[in-house]
Design a protein around this motif. Structure first.
Motif, PDB file in Angstrom:
ATOM      1  N   ALA A   1       0.832  -1.209   0.000  1.00 31.20           N
ATOM      2  CA  ALA A   1       0.000   0.000   0.000  1.00 31.20           C
ATOM      3  C   ALA A   1       0.862   1.253   0.000  1.00 31.20           C
ATOM      4  CB  ALA A   1      -0.928  -0.014   1.209  1.00 31.20           C
ATOM      5  N   ALA A   2       1.951   1.245   0.793  1.00 26.00           N
ATOM      6  CA  ALA A   2       2.848   2.407   0.822  1.00 26.00           C
ATOM      7  C   ALA A   2       3.501   2.627  -0.542  1.00 26.00           C
ATOM      8  CB  ALA A   2       3.922   2.217   1.896  1.00 26.00           C
ATOM      9  N   ARG A   3       3.903   1.531  -1.183  1.00 26.13           N
ATOM     10  CA  ARG A   3       4.524   1.661  -2.503  1.00 26.13           C
ATOM     11  C   ARG A   3       3.528   2.189  -3.531  1.00 26.13           C
ATOM     12  NH1 ARG A   3       4.986  -1.444  -6.971  1.00 26.13           N
ATOM     13  NH2 ARG A   3       3.729  -3.096  -6.006  1.00 26.13           N
ATOM     14  N   LEU A   4       2.302   1.685  -3.482  1.00 23.18           N
ATOM     15  CA  LEU A   4       1.289   2.143  -4.430  1.00 23.18           C
ATOM     16  C   LEU A   4       0.905   3.604  -4.167  1.00 23.18           C
ATOM     17  CD1 LEU A   4      -0.995  -1.028  -4.577  1.00 23.18           C
ATOM     18  CD2 LEU A   4       0.692  -0.274  -6.261  1.00 23.18           C
ATOM     19  N   ASN A   5       0.831   3.979  -2.888  1.00 23.97           N
ATOM     20  CA  ASN A   5       0.537   5.380  -2.576  1.00 23.97           C
ATOM     21  C   ASN A   5       1.645   6.298  -3.084  1.00 23.97           C
ATOM     22  OD1 ASN A   5      -1.912   4.904  -1.282  1.00 23.97           O
ATOM     23  ND2 ASN A   5      -0.945   4.563   0.707  1.00 23.97           N
ATOM     24  N   GLN A   6       2.897   5.842  -2.982  1.00 21.82           N
ATOM     25  CA  GLN A   6       4.004   6.633  -3.511  1.00 21.82           C
ATOM     26  C   GLN A   6       3.910   6.761  -5.021  1.00 21.82           C
ATOM     27  OE1 GLN A   6       6.288   8.299  -1.706  1.00 21.82           O
ATOM     28  NE2 GLN A   6       7.000   9.171  -3.641  1.00 21.82           N
ATOM     29  N   GLN A   7       3.511   5.676  -5.689  1.00 25.69           N
ATOM     30  CA  GLN A   7       3.330   5.742  -7.138  1.00 25.69           C
ATOM     31  C   GLN A   7       2.214   6.704  -7.516  1.00 25.69           C
ATOM     32  OE1 GLN A   7       2.749   1.745  -8.559  1.00 25.69           O
ATOM     33  NE2 GLN A   7       4.864   1.139  -8.205  1.00 25.69           N
TER      34      GLN A   7
ATOM     35  N   ASP B   1       0.589  11.872  -9.712  1.00 25.05           N
ATOM     36  CA  ASP B   1      -0.080  13.174  -9.575  1.00 25.05           C
ATOM     37  C   ASP B   1       0.908  14.311  -9.821  1.00 25.05           C
ATOM     38  OD1 ASP B   1      -2.433  11.905  -8.978  1.00 25.05           O
ATOM     39  OD2 ASP B   1      -2.194  12.072  -6.795  1.00 25.05           O
ATOM     40  N   ARG B   2       2.134  14.153  -9.307  1.00 20.00           N
ATOM     41  CA  ARG B   2       3.141  15.195  -9.518  1.00 20.00           C
ATOM     42  C   ARG B   2       3.490  15.335 -10.994  1.00 20.00           C
ATOM     43  NH1 ARG B   2       8.285  14.673 -10.211  1.00 20.00           N
ATOM     44  NH2 ARG B   2       8.235  12.498  -9.529  1.00 20.00           N
TER      45      ARG B   2
ATOM     46  N   GLU C   1       2.930  18.477 -13.531  1.00 17.63           N
ATOM     47  CA  GLU C   1       4.058  19.012 -14.308  1.00 17.63           C
ATOM     48  C   GLU C   1       3.744  19.021 -15.798  1.00 17.63           C
ATOM     49  OE1 GLU C   1       8.793  17.958 -15.142  1.00 17.63           O
ATOM     50  OE2 GLU C   1       7.645  16.877 -13.612  1.00 17.63           O
ATOM     51  N   TYR C   2       3.182  17.921 -16.295  1.00 13.36           N
ATOM     52  CA  TYR C   2       2.837  17.857 -17.709  1.00 13.36           C
ATOM     53  C   TYR C   2       1.744  18.857 -18.068  1.00 13.36           C
ATOM     54  CZ  TYR C   2       5.471  13.477 -17.686  1.00 13.36           C
ATOM     55  OH  TYR C   2       6.452  12.537 -17.559  1.00 13.36           O
TER      56      TYR C   2
END
Length: 267
Positions: A145-151, A156-157, A161-162
């Motif tokens: 879950a932590a890894r997916l939240n980071q992804q 989103d970032r 930016e795009y």
């Protein structure tokens, strides 16, 4: 009265029987605690292995529709709770004996459920699953879950930016279109080809500027300086020959008829 108020605030201990009070037990010693408290027989694991072997053999005769309705779906773990679901589903539409007992597959799965309940073997199976989940599955899922939240945060970032880059490019595109005199929302290719119709006018203005007297003075000054600097007072080749042809009218600018075929082909 103070102690009672604290108990009510904590939500445990006050107004409960001793059998209702929670007991904190380390997950790693749960099975040992159950055996030491005579909640599980000492050979519960052997009994469980025999029951599971019987269940795996009998599940081959269970209809797919029954497995689909059982908890966990068709690929769920085969445990006590799944066995109860299968027994109840088969009993709901199955045959009965003369005295109202279960018959057929329902009776087979009823025996499996009762084998689980004899000696509370199902408690050992559930405890084993709970310990496994507490020590392995839950930590893994937390990391996942932590890894997916980071992804998600990275996505989103990048999206933000795009989006900013796209807005910047759109503004720059509109400015560039405005500089060259075309609309940024129309047929860009056709409007660019249409600009070629202005070539004769631009060339004519260039010729007119080249024939101006200041240009002639500058040419003569350049020629005199070049001859002086290179000691070639009688050069056979004239300097700035192309500009001289334009000034003397020996080179004509392109006409609108010359650029029309190119514009027609581009559109």
């Amino acid at each position: 009265m103070v102690e009672q108020g604290v108990a009510r605030l904590a939500g445990e201990g006050f107004g409960k029987q001793d059998s209702e009070l929670p007991i904190d037990i380390l997950a790693s010693v749960l099975l040992e605690w159950l055996i030491s408290r005579k909640k599980l027989p000492a050979d519960w694991s052997k009994r469980l292995a025999a029951i599971q072997a019987k269940a795996k053999e009998c599940i081959k005769d269970v209809p797919a529709a029954v497995l689909q309705k059982a908890r966990g779906g068709p690929d769920g773990p085969l445990d006590y709770f799944r066995a109860v679901d299968i027994r109840d589903a088969l009993a709901a539409g199955g045959e009965r004996t003369l005295f109202g007992g279960l018959a057929g597959n329902a009776a087979v799965w009823d025996k499996i459920v009762k084998a689980y309940e004899k000696g509370a073997v199902y408690i050992g199976e559930a405890s084993l699953a709970m310990v496994h989940n507490a020590e392995y599955e839950i930590p893994y899922l937390r990391k996942q879950a932590a890894r997916l939240n980071q992804q998600i945060m990275d996505a989103d970032r990048k999206q933000a930016e795009y989006t900013r880059n796209a807005q910047t490019c759109a503004v720059a595109f509109q400015q560039d279109c405005k500089k060259i005199g075309i609309a940024s929302t129309g047929n860009i290719k056709r409007e660019l080809h249409a600009l070629s119709a202005q070539v004769p006018q631009v060339c004519a203005s260039v010729v007119e500027a080249a024939r101006a007297e200041p240009i002639g003075d500058a040419m003569r000054h350049y020629q005199d300086f070049t001859q002086y600097a290179h000691s070639t007072p009688n050069a056979s080749e004239p300097l700035l020959a192309t500009l001289l042809e334009v000034r003397e009218g020996r080179t004509a600018p392109p006409s609108a008829a010359d650029t029309a075929p190119a514009c027609a082909a581009g559109s």
